[in-house]
Write a protein that holds these residues in place. Sequence first.
Motif, PDB file in Angstrom:
ATOM      1  N   LEU A 127      15.022 -61.536   4.548  1.00 27.27           N
ATOM      2  CA  LEU A 127      14.860 -62.985   4.694  1.00 27.27           C
ATOM      3  C   LEU A 127      16.185 -63.647   5.066  1.00 27.27           C
ATOM      4  N   PHE A 142      11.754 -68.212  22.014  1.00 30.44           N
ATOM      5  CA  PHE A 142      10.410 -68.601  21.594  1.00 30.44           C
ATOM      6  C   PHE A 142       9.471 -68.778  22.789  1.00 30.44           C
TER       7      PHE A 142
ATOM      8  N   PHE B 121       9.655 -74.800  18.559  1.00 33.51           N
ATOM      9  CA  PHE B 121       9.227 -73.875  17.506  1.00 33.51           C
ATOM     10  C   PHE B 121       9.774 -74.368  16.162  1.00 33.51           C
ATOM     11  N   ARG B 123      11.355 -73.806  13.432  1.00 33.06           N
ATOM     12  CA  ARG B 123      12.142 -72.730  12.803  1.00 33.06           C
ATOM     13  C   ARG B 123      12.258 -72.902  11.289  1.00 33.06           C
ATOM     14  N   TRP B 126       8.953 -72.458   9.506  1.00 32.89           N
ATOM     15  CA  TRP B 126       8.517 -71.056   9.576  1.00 32.89           C
ATOM     16  C   TRP B 126       9.314 -70.198   8.588  1.00 32.89           C
ATOM     17  N   LEU B 127      10.617 -70.427   8.549  1.00 34.40           N
ATOM     18  CA  LEU B 127      11.453 -69.654   7.624  1.00 34.40           C
ATOM     19  C   LEU B 127      11.072 -69.958   6.175  1.00 34.40           C
ATOM     20  N   ALA B 130       8.017 -68.059   5.517  1.00 32.44           N
ATOM     21  CA  ALA B 130       8.328 -66.626   5.409  1.00 32.44           C
ATOM     22  C   ALA B 130       8.900 -66.318   4.026  1.00 32.44           C
ATOM     23  N   ARG B 131       9.763 -67.203   3.552  1.00 33.00           N
ATOM     24  CA  ARG B 131      10.367 -66.986   2.238  1.00 33.00           C
ATOM     25  C   ARG B 131       9.290 -67.002   1.158  1.00 33.00           C
ATOM     26  N   SER B 308       3.987 -70.054  19.382  1.00 38.10           N
ATOM     27  CA  SER B 308       4.864 -69.390  20.337  1.00 38.10           C
ATOM     28  C   SER B 308       4.270 -68.050  20.734  1.00 38.10           C
ATOM     29  N   LEU B 311       5.491 -64.678  18.861  1.00 40.22           N
ATOM     30  CA  LEU B 311       4.972 -64.119  17.610  1.00 40.22           C
ATOM     31  C   LEU B 311       4.054 -62.925  17.839  1.00 40.22           C
ATOM     32  N   ASP B 341       4.951 -61.219   9.921  1.00 34.92           N
ATOM     33  CA  ASP B 341       4.520 -62.441  10.592  1.00 34.92           C
ATOM     34  C   ASP B 341       3.106 -62.835  10.166  1.00 34.92           C
ATOM     35  N   SER B 351      -0.533 -73.753   3.663  1.00 37.04           N
ATOM     36  CA  SER B 351       0.346 -74.787   3.115  1.00 37.04           C
ATOM     37  C   SER B 351       0.218 -76.114   3.862  1.00 37.04           C
TER      38      SER B 351
END
Lengths: 462, 462
Positions: A127, A142, B121, B123, B126-127, B130-131, B308, B311, B341, B351
């Motif tokens: 991460l 992207f 995108f 970012r 998305w991060l 991901a976390r 995008s 992905l 992903d 979410s």
Amino acid sequence: MPETGVNSGVDLHLELAATGGRRAALITALRDAVRAGRLAPGTRLPPYRALAADLGLARNTVADAYAELVAEGWLTAVQGSGTRVAERAEPLAPARTPKKAPGPPKPQHDLRQGRPDATAFPRTEWLAAARRALTVAPHDAFGPGDPRGRPELRAALTQYLARARGVRTSPDRIVVCSGFAHALRLLFPAVLPGPLAVESYGLAFHRSIFAAAGVPTIPLALDENGACVEDLDVPVVVLTPAHQFPTGGPLHHDRRTAVVGHARATGGLLVEDDYDGEFRYDRKPVGAVQGLDPEHVVYAGSVSKSLSPALRLGWLVLPEHLVDAVLAVKGEREAWASVLDQLTLAEFLTSGAYDRHIRRMRQRYRRRRDLLVGALAERAPHVVPTGVAAGLHAVLRLPPGTEASAVKAAAWQGLALDGLAAFRHPAATMSTMDGLVVGYATPPEHAYAAAVDALCRALPPA
Amino acid sequence: MPETGVNSGVDLHLELAATGGRRAALITALRDAVRAGRLAPGTRLPPYRALAADLGLARNTVADAYAELVAEGWLTAVQGSGTRVAERAEPLAPARTPKKAPGPPKPQHDLRQGRPDATAFPRTEWLAAARRALTVAPHDAFGPGDPRGRPELRAALTQYLARARGVRTSPDRIVVCSGFAHALRLLFPAVLPGPLAVESYGLAFHRSIFAAAGVPTIPLALDENGACVEDLDVPVVVLTPAHQFPTGGPLHHDRRTAVVGHARATGGLLVEDDYDGEFRYDRKPVGAVQGLDPEHVVYAGSVSKSLSPALRLGWLVLPEHLVDAVLAVKGEREAWASVLDQLTLAEFLTSGAYDRHIRRMRQRYRRRRDLLVGALAERAPHVVPTGVAAGLHAVLRLPPGTEASAVKAAAWQGLALDGLAAFRHPAATMSTMDGLVVGYATPPEHAYAAAVDALCRALPPA
């Protein structure tokens, strides 16, 4: 409401726009959408402010409608979680009962080969690398991607593979893919039509890919020095030189030279499957054969053993004359490998996080190997573990004719593992080898000792 | 040092172990490795503590060797960045000069269709997703994956597609893939052998996939109500019902019903390519045809337009009777789509971050559409923009016979865009349509107005 079906379940905003802004009509439309299953139980509704803005309504109108439906039990409002469709609402009826995936119950101890310890994925470090990589990535990352893969990743691999595996290449000769199976699909049959030679013992899954591609395979015998490449009578051969899969030995020095010489003499190629090259526990170096002659070896690797098969990332290091042919098969844009994961892996490699992870895992797997070898020496000294200098699995050689019953005995002990027979090429002519293939990377750390114990109990007596 | 080549460039630790622990030998070995290119310029060396531990040397011995080589200029020590191979060392010599990818210089204004704004995108969001996703993911997510895709994603898609697109399904009928092209490869020819009907105007890339799969395609004429499905004489048809690609209109209500009726009557199927279903700017709802009859429609979508193409994530929503057949093609494990992903997208959907992103992008693209339509009305009122109620592109219809010269004129103005001819099925019999396909999502925000200005200058006079 529009005719059922044709306009059912459209974007909520658009559907509700038909209510013309009246509170009662909005309530009716939402109620109908829940009843008809277009809004499934648990679905989160848009915040009332957003819905109001989209529909051109006053916020209070939407808030009132939500409150009314919560009161009626159609919706539920949970602090911090927004408004959702209540579970008591009629669930979306599946047209038929969903099937359960068939299969035997999960065995107690999983010693199948080919799987790294899934509990050891470096989530935090990954991460952190993703955050660094995505923060600095150029915008074009992207957009549609270069089919060779991201330049950051190909540059990082060029350095890493030179340092760790003796691979000599440049970023322009690397093509990123989804793993070794994808690499084979890119090569065969469009780039390399076959027939091709393979090892007499290998992964049946790979043979099935060749078969599906219509590429005939010719089995090469194996001996204590690896594949008998002096028997080669076709130009192209796929080998696992660093650690023969599954029997476990490295290809002998003379044969490394011979297989490259054969490729040169015949205009052929070695496809080098370096599936677990990072995991060696002894100090004898076994670099990639590719370093001997980059124009006659296709080198293939992936993160499936070193990090996780869940990433679906691998790479081909190609002779220059094959790059365009492979790209012609892969297509004009990156259609397969996640660019986000590619960027993250590049950062993971260049930051040293990959080296640290490999070192940690090498220590872990070495301990497991030692525990296995020690337990066998003590409790089943008649069973000889081989191929244990490297990799994530060992082969326990057994007396001829005893393998099938040993696999069955293991199953009775709740052990999942394979016998060597599962890996034998159907056309192999070399004498049969009996043995169990024990993947010692698969179980989580806490379950490993019990798995080895069960294995020792399951082994045939001397 | 061992014989050049065979053992060259192996794992640094292993190679250096041959030095037997003497400081001078270690220095010589490192120097040779740099000179021979096995340690490429810029490569970071392991921390000396780690190398010492691996080689069984005193830390000081390794630290001294590093210091000596820094003094000699082979290595550089940068505060906070460790020790690296100096750039002045001989670079790894490529066997041949790497080729530059051929092609015309980059045009000044990119109005090609099919690309979302790569600068948009999300970012950070998305991060964050991901976390959250990687923190709570079960360990088995990092092992071999279910070929249907992660259950978290299939559950999230079931809810999202029901709510946003009127798709009726259950997680068991969804198969995750790498995008629409992969979806086509999974379906054709193994699951659906063809021949199949397609729209007379469509993406040439998709036709090339059918051709490679040996599946004949029969073009259906288009009129102002979409594809003329009453002409269907084969059971299987691939359509873009929500927003015909590229001409831009929705399939008429009666034809939606008719195409499903045809599939029922013939035991056939509609493959519904819902490539940009989220982007509608007017309030007339156009849900997925799939909702009419989930057992006779294969619904396919992806994040390639909404988030995008980088992905590489898409999905098939299948009739129950096709699930096993598609999985038989896809294989026993997830071999394609990144599980990381997939987990992140599931979290992004549940979410609400996906809804927020879509809303933001819908507003952005609507503004662009309005700017384009406004500029044309003012500066080229004779050019009629069509297909502008939805999607990421417009079609500017031109008088018969003028398209080719208009595309050339645009190229002279530094504009990249396609004419309708690029999308026409080679066997189409309907009358030719002249027009420019203007992708208004492609340029970054700051470059869009200039691109529209250049377009207006390039258009043929009335």
